[in-house]
Write a protein that holds these residues in place. Sequence first.
Motif, mmCIF file in Angstrom:
data_model
loop_
_atom_site.group_PDB
_atom_site.id
_atom_site.type_symbol
_atom_site.label_atom_id
_atom_site.label_comp_id
_atom_site.label_asym_id
_atom_site.label_seq_id
_atom_site.Cartn_x
_atom_site.Cartn_y
_atom_site.Cartn_z
ATOM 1 N N ILE A 169 13.752 97.789 27.204
ATOM 2 C CA ILE A 169 13.442 97.882 25.779
ATOM 3 C C ILE A 169 14.568 98.586 25.025
ATOM 4 C CG2 ILE A 169 11.908 98.994 24.087
ATOM 5 C CD1 ILE A 169 9.610 98.491 26.114
ATOM 6 N N LEU A 170 15.040 99.701 25.570
ATOM 7 C CA LEU A 170 16.108 100.454 24.908
ATOM 8 C C LEU A 170 17.397 99.637 24.802
ATOM 9 C CD1 LEU A 170 15.517 103.981 26.478
ATOM 10 C CD2 LEU A 170 15.052 103.279 24.120
ATOM 11 N N LYS A 171 17.700 98.850 25.823
ATOM 12 C CA LYS A 171 18.915 98.014 25.794
ATOM 13 C C LYS A 171 18.802 96.874 24.782
ATOM 14 C CE LYS A 171 20.353 98.929 30.561
ATOM 15 N NZ LYS A 171 20.570 98.353 31.924
ATOM 16 N N LEU A 172 17.583 96.452 24.479
ATOM 17 C CA LEU A 172 17.373 95.336 23.557
ATOM 18 C C LEU A 172 17.403 95.747 22.088
ATOM 19 C CD1 LEU A 172 14.453 93.542 25.437
ATOM 20 C CD2 LEU A 172 16.765 92.634 25.134
ATOM 21 N N LEU A 173 17.335 97.047 21.811
ATOM 22 C CA LEU A 173 17.321 97.499 20.422
ATOM 23 C C LEU A 173 18.600 97.086 19.701
ATOM 24 C CD1 LEU A 173 15.834 101.108 20.790
ATOM 25 C CD2 LEU A 173 14.673 99.051 19.950
ATOM 26 N N PRO A 174 18.503 96.656 18.435
ATOM 27 C CA PRO A 174 19.695 96.194 17.702
ATOM 28 C C PRO A 174 20.622 97.312 17.235
ATOM 29 C CG PRO A 174 17.760 96.116 16.298
ATOM 30 C CD PRO A 174 17.262 96.464 17.670
ATOM 31 N N ARG A 175 20.142 98.549 17.280
ATOM 32 C CA ARG A 175 20.982 99.696 16.939
ATOM 33 C C ARG A 175 20.436 100.913 17.656
ATOM 34 N NH1 ARG A 175 17.723 98.913 12.228
ATOM 35 N NH2 ARG A 175 16.659 100.807 11.492
ATOM 36 N N ASN A 176 21.191 102.017 17.637
ATOM 37 C CA ASN A 176 20.739 103.204 18.374
ATOM 38 C C ASN A 176 20.540 104.431 17.489
ATOM 39 O OD1 ASN A 176 23.344 103.971 17.846
ATOM 40 N ND2 ASN A 176 24.060 103.785 19.954
ATOM 41 N N HIS A 177 20.589 104.248 16.149
ATOM 42 C CA HIS A 177 20.298 105.373 15.247
ATOM 43 C C HIS A 177 19.152 104.991 14.315
ATOM 44 C CE1 HIS A 177 20.782 108.965 12.842
ATOM 45 N NE2 HIS A 177 20.674 108.182 11.771
ATOM 46 N N PHE A 178 18.219 105.932 14.154
ATOM 47 C CA PHE A 178 17.065 105.708 13.293
ATOM 48 C C PHE A 178 16.732 106.995 12.543
ATOM 49 C CE2 PHE A 178 16.812 102.785 16.827
ATOM 50 C CZ PHE A 178 16.510 101.578 16.216
ATOM 51 N N SER A 179 16.130 106.837 11.372
ATOM 52 C CA SER A 179 15.744 108.010 10.587
ATOM 53 C C SER A 179 14.493 108.670 11.178
ATOM 54 C CB SER A 179 15.488 107.614 9.127
ATOM 55 O OG SER A 179 16.669 107.124 8.535
ATOM 56 N N HIS A 180 13.459 107.872 11.364
ATOM 57 C CA HIS A 180 12.185 108.415 11.860
ATOM 58 C C HIS A 180 11.626 107.463 12.905
ATOM 59 C CE1 HIS A 180 8.123 110.568 10.731
ATOM 60 N NE2 HIS A 180 8.428 110.671 12.022
ATOM 61 N N ILE A 181 11.499 107.943 14.132
ATOM 62 C CA ILE A 181 10.964 107.163 15.245
ATOM 63 C C ILE A 181 9.518 107.561 15.496
ATOM 64 C CG2 ILE A 181 11.175 106.650 17.713
ATOM 65 C CD1 ILE A 181 14.145 107.289 17.504
ATOM 66 N N PHE A 182 8.685 106.562 15.692
ATOM 67 C CA PHE A 182 7.286 106.798 16.072
ATOM 68 C C PHE A 182 7.043 106.135 17.425
ATOM 69 C CE2 PHE A 182 2.697 105.372 15.809
ATOM 70 C CZ PHE A 182 2.153 106.634 16.012
ATOM 71 N N GLU A 183 6.761 106.964 18.455
ATOM 72 C CA GLU A 183 6.401 106.444 19.764
ATOM 73 C C GLU A 183 4.915 106.684 19.994
ATOM 74 O OE1 GLU A 183 6.942 107.037 24.591
ATOM 75 O OE2 GLU A 183 7.728 108.548 23.209
ATOM 76 N N PHE A 184 4.169 105.624 20.212
ATOM 77 C CA PHE A 184 2.741 105.791 20.499
ATOM 78 C C PHE A 184 2.469 105.455 21.965
ATOM 79 C CE2 PHE A 184 3.076 101.380 19.063
ATOM 80 C CZ PHE A 184 2.265 100.696 19.965
ATOM 81 N N GLY A 185 1.345 106.002 22.462
ATOM 82 C CA GLY A 185 1.047 105.863 23.882
ATOM 83 C C GLY A 185 2.075 106.599 24.724
ATOM 84 N N ILE A 228 15.129 110.146 23.652
ATOM 85 C CA ILE A 228 15.961 111.283 23.233
ATOM 86 C C ILE A 228 17.381 111.154 23.768
ATOM 87 C CG2 ILE A 228 16.267 113.779 23.518
ATOM 88 C CD1 ILE A 228 13.184 113.986 23.575
ATOM 89 N N LYS A 229 17.514 110.701 24.991
ATOM 90 C CA LYS A 229 18.822 110.585 25.644
ATOM 91 C C LYS A 229 19.655 109.432 25.100
ATOM 92 C CE LYS A 229 20.965 110.128 30.226
ATOM 93 N NZ LYS A 229 20.694 109.998 31.692
ATOM 94 N N ASN A 230 19.002 108.338 24.716
ATOM 95 C CA ASN A 230 19.730 107.111 24.375
ATOM 96 C C ASN A 230 19.834 106.813 22.888
ATOM 97 O OD1 ASN A 230 20.296 105.457 27.068
ATOM 98 N ND2 ASN A 230 18.306 106.449 27.296
ATOM 99 N N LEU A 231 18.996 107.458 22.065
ATOM 100 C CA LEU A 231 18.991 107.175 20.643
ATOM 101 C C LEU A 231 19.276 108.436 19.840
ATOM 102 C CD1 LEU A 231 15.759 104.948 20.421
ATOM 103 C CD2 LEU A 231 18.120 104.217 20.854
#
Length: 233
Positions: free
Chosen positions: A29-45, A56-59
């Motif tokens: 999933i992390l490798k498929l992301l179109p970019r690696n910087h975001f303003s606000h990330i929401f991870e659920f589950g 945290i390590k990759n983005l």
Amino acid sequence: MQFIANKFFSAKESYTQHAHIQKIMQDKILKLLPRNHFSHIFEFGAGTGIFTQKIIKNLTYEKLTCNDINDYAKSFAPHIQFLQFDINDISKHLDQQNFDLIISNACIQWLDQKKFFTNIQNFSPKDGILALGSFGESNLHEIATITKKSLKYLSLDHYRSLLQPQWKILHLFEEKIPLSFPTPLDAFKHLKLTGTNSLQQNFPLTKKHLQTLKEKFYNTLTYHPIYIIAKKS
């Protein structure tokens, strides 16, 4: 959802060590992301934060908010906002918040998925990214055959219909990964240690179940990951 919550909470100490397929999915999933910087990330589950540590390590980001139905707040660093609630009820708990990355792995198959995709679009701005790992219709088909119990998994076409037209699909594909075990009992133990199956904790496992897994499926469990990366239209 409380049954599901209890299953994962009871497996919280063993999940990290035994969730081999979920770790593979997280990395992809992390490798498929179109970019690696975001303003606000929401991870659920988020659980105890295995995927969170990889995020945290990759983005890079300004803010990271994590959620789970169980209270895992003590597993997260103070700079990470942790919110405990059922993601099926997201609209009741998050008001007028936008996340330019909404990410999760191995969670949405437990949800009311039609309701989830209807609600989640309200929390992503235009061009926001949705990144999900789920499981397809053949997931753990051996267990479904033996026990007659399974989650209601969705097909790629079903996911495509749930995404469009609100989301532009960047990646939507599936794979099958077999896991073989020394004995049938080891296979069932694996399911218990990861909390990833639909069986009740007191499910009456019989010699016939074990024998069928050994003789018909050669002590193998098949995972059927699905990867979803989409951009808000």
